[in-house]
Write an enzyme that holds these catalytic residues in place. Sequence first.
Site, PDB file in Angstrom:
ATOM      1  N   ASP A 288       0.866  -1.171   0.000  1.00  0.00           N
ATOM      2  CA  ASP A 288       0.000   0.000   0.000  1.00  0.00           C
ATOM      3  C   ASP A 288       0.911   1.230   0.000  1.00  0.00           C
ATOM      4  O   ASP A 288       2.122   1.150   0.202  1.00  0.00           O
ATOM      5  CB  ASP A 288      -0.950  -0.033   1.214  1.00  0.00           C
ATOM      6  CG  ASP A 288      -2.188   0.793   0.971  1.00  0.00           C
ATOM      7  OD1 ASP A 288      -3.217   0.526   1.608  1.00  0.00           O
ATOM      8  OD2 ASP A 288      -2.133   1.713   0.130  1.00  0.00           O
TER       9      ASP A 288
HETATM   10  C1  GLC Z   1      -4.224   4.225  -0.292  1.00  0.00           C
HETATM   11  C2  GLC Z   1      -5.173   3.093   0.071  1.00  0.00           C
HETATM   12  C3  GLC Z   1      -5.255   2.014  -0.975  1.00  0.00           C
HETATM   13  C4  GLC Z   1      -5.080   2.621  -2.348  1.00  0.00           C
HETATM   14  C5  GLC Z   1      -3.659   3.150  -2.447  1.00  0.00           C
HETATM   15  C6  GLC Z   1      -3.419   3.843  -3.796  1.00  0.00           C
HETATM   16  O1  GLC Z   1      -3.460   4.589   0.823  1.00  0.00           O
HETATM   17  O2  GLC Z   1      -4.941   2.458   1.321  1.00  0.00           O
HETATM   18  O3  GLC Z   1      -6.532   1.379  -0.827  1.00  0.00           O
HETATM   19  O4  GLC Z   1      -5.294   1.628  -3.359  1.00  0.00           O
HETATM   20  O5  GLC Z   1      -3.340   4.039  -1.378  1.00  0.00           O
HETATM   21  O6  GLC Z   1      -4.180   4.998  -3.870  1.00  0.00           O
END
Ligand code: GLC
Length: 736
Positions: A288
Amino acid sequence: MCVMACVAPVAGSVSVAAAEPVPVYRNAAVPVEERIDDLLSRMTTREKVLQLNQFYIGTNNNVNNIGEVVNGIPAEVGSLIYFDGDPALRNAMQRRAVEESRLGIPILFGYDVIHGFRTVYPTSLAQACSWNPALVSEACAVAAQEARQSGVDWTFSPMIDVARDPRWGRVVEGYGEDPYVNGVFGAASVRGYQGDNIADSLKVAACLKHYVAYGASEAGRDYVYTEVSPQTLWDTYLLPYQMCVEAGAQTLMSSFNDISGTPGTANHYTLTEVLKDMWGHDGFVVSDWDAVKQLVAQGNAADMKEAALHAFNAGVEMDMMSYAYDHHLEELIAEGKVSPQRLDDAVRRVLRIKMRLGLFENPYTPEVPDRFLRPASRVTAGRLAAESMVLLKNDSTATLPLKEVSKIAVIGPLAKSKADMLGSWHCHGNPDDVTTLYEGIMNEYGNGAEVRYALGVDKDGDDTSGIAEAVEAAAWADVVILHLGEDYRWGGENASRSTIALPAIQEKLAEAVAGTGKPVVLVLSNGRPLDLSRLEPHANAILEAWQPGVNGGDAMAGILSGRINPSGKLAITFPYSTGQIPIYYNRRPTARPFDRQGLYQDITSEPLYPFGHGLSYTTFEYGTPKADRIDFVADDTIEITIPVTNTGDLTGDETVLWFINDPYSSITRPVKELKYFEKKHLSPGETAEYTFRIDPMRDLAMVDGTGRRILEPGEYRVLVADKVLTLNYKGEKLSR
Ligand code: GLC
């Protein structure tokens, strides 16, 4: 703000076209693994490391600096998060990667296409309440078409985190409190996104998230510790991922949360032993956003270098935006802390997905001007909106469907709100595309009835000055449609709330409007389950409309008028109060299920609306379930049918939920567990047979804390509606 250059293009770059005939890795006729072998043999360590990085592009896509933005990113980067809605910037960046870098490896462009790209449909939690996986697949196929034709090859969806604490803002992003439901709808989404072949120009690669147990976030706060035993890890949080990996999901995203002392992004057990070794997943895991670096804040790593070491060796192939891999992987390789085998395996996984997507053969996205909001796409979004809505209450006066109304008051802070109908993570959704409830009512009743609107109050705050006008409109009307709920920003990431009640100002409006004595239909648009205990008494009927997307207004109005018969059922419990959280249907038995032992002393211990609750404008009668056998052995298929009759005078859709219960086992089991469901369309008077074909190892066996499925001799109950049928397993204890 552009992404700053973190490396210069790799030294000694020469165009591959001039150096030799088409190399093996570029030959689509050669098997993928051989192509990857060839490409790996050509790559430098730096080029391999860059493939394991994801940066972003598109935040500043105005024409006059497109060149600058493109030049600020290494052409050899593995992936980019693509914030733009058209393929122009993508193609410009891709051209640099394919035509200017030494090996011409195409970039993989990803984005959060969560519930629609531009044609926004209901949020995932709402989708689950439709109990229609086929329709969800159809909607995801629309999202994939709009995304791929806009330059996005890979979506960071579906989110399949089982969640039982609605204080957590992200409960809106998953499919509710049940593991099986998250698995079924997650798999349906994967099929919709990926189709049969992700090289198809209208498909995208899926990404299961957030692996794993993010929904167990303590007290509903985000990014925090999750206490998860090995038993619960397997019987609750891993099950949806296993179902979706089996459905062919190409990638996963590692989670922020600390899983009982080892964060999801540094968890070798989940990322390698389970995902790769036990399940044989051959795609890759992306972290993430910044999650690798956050291992330092979580106390798992002393510094960025150690964070990179922990995440990479645990099984995270790609680092989203933390730069830990970019800055430290080569050093770790040189120091022998990361093996060349692990490095090559990680790069192989990334290249495998790029090749499966056909990016080497078709790296550029053709311009398709009419790709958004096609009529058929809007119809799909509208159908899913209608089927996801849940009629929670319709009192004895049967206020709904509205009959002979000539004066309608439409009141409340959500009734004309376009943005709030899109919900969180609405991608490139545009509020201008949205039909609101007010507009839906005008479309539905504009000719035959007089409609008055009053805001009443804002979503939050303490300004009650508009209540008088709302009360006046209510007093004038035959019926009041009161649209309350949440601002779309109150759900999603980093959106925890200490209470699931709506702001007091909205409750004040409801009380004042109900005080006129006119029938009140409460319509709700919200991301999470709400505490409705103070609103329910003021409403003759309650429709949970969720955040229904672009065609939500006509869906809501269609249900209120009776043009559409509501068929939704809750996929998550609505607590009676925040104080009951966590409260969910598949809990384990109490030691004292008698004499009101162990209940709250101050409030009820029952939820306001339980999992599976949902009313229809018709009635359904369940007959007696019949099994083709009562005694069974492990390899049997037990077939249980139940007749259901539409005993009303309206056509309706009925979902039958099939639960099991093992009353006595070496690991205690929930009071009931959903194992199958089916939705059918029934005309008035029609009887349909619903059938549950039980595979004992799949549907009755328990799973233990190591992932083994165990079937023990003894009784197993099948529960459907208020009926119970008991089966007997006469065989030996079996585990697989
Ligand atoms: C965010 C979220 C995740 C998302 C990623 C890209 O922090 O936790 O669900 O896909 O970053 O935006």
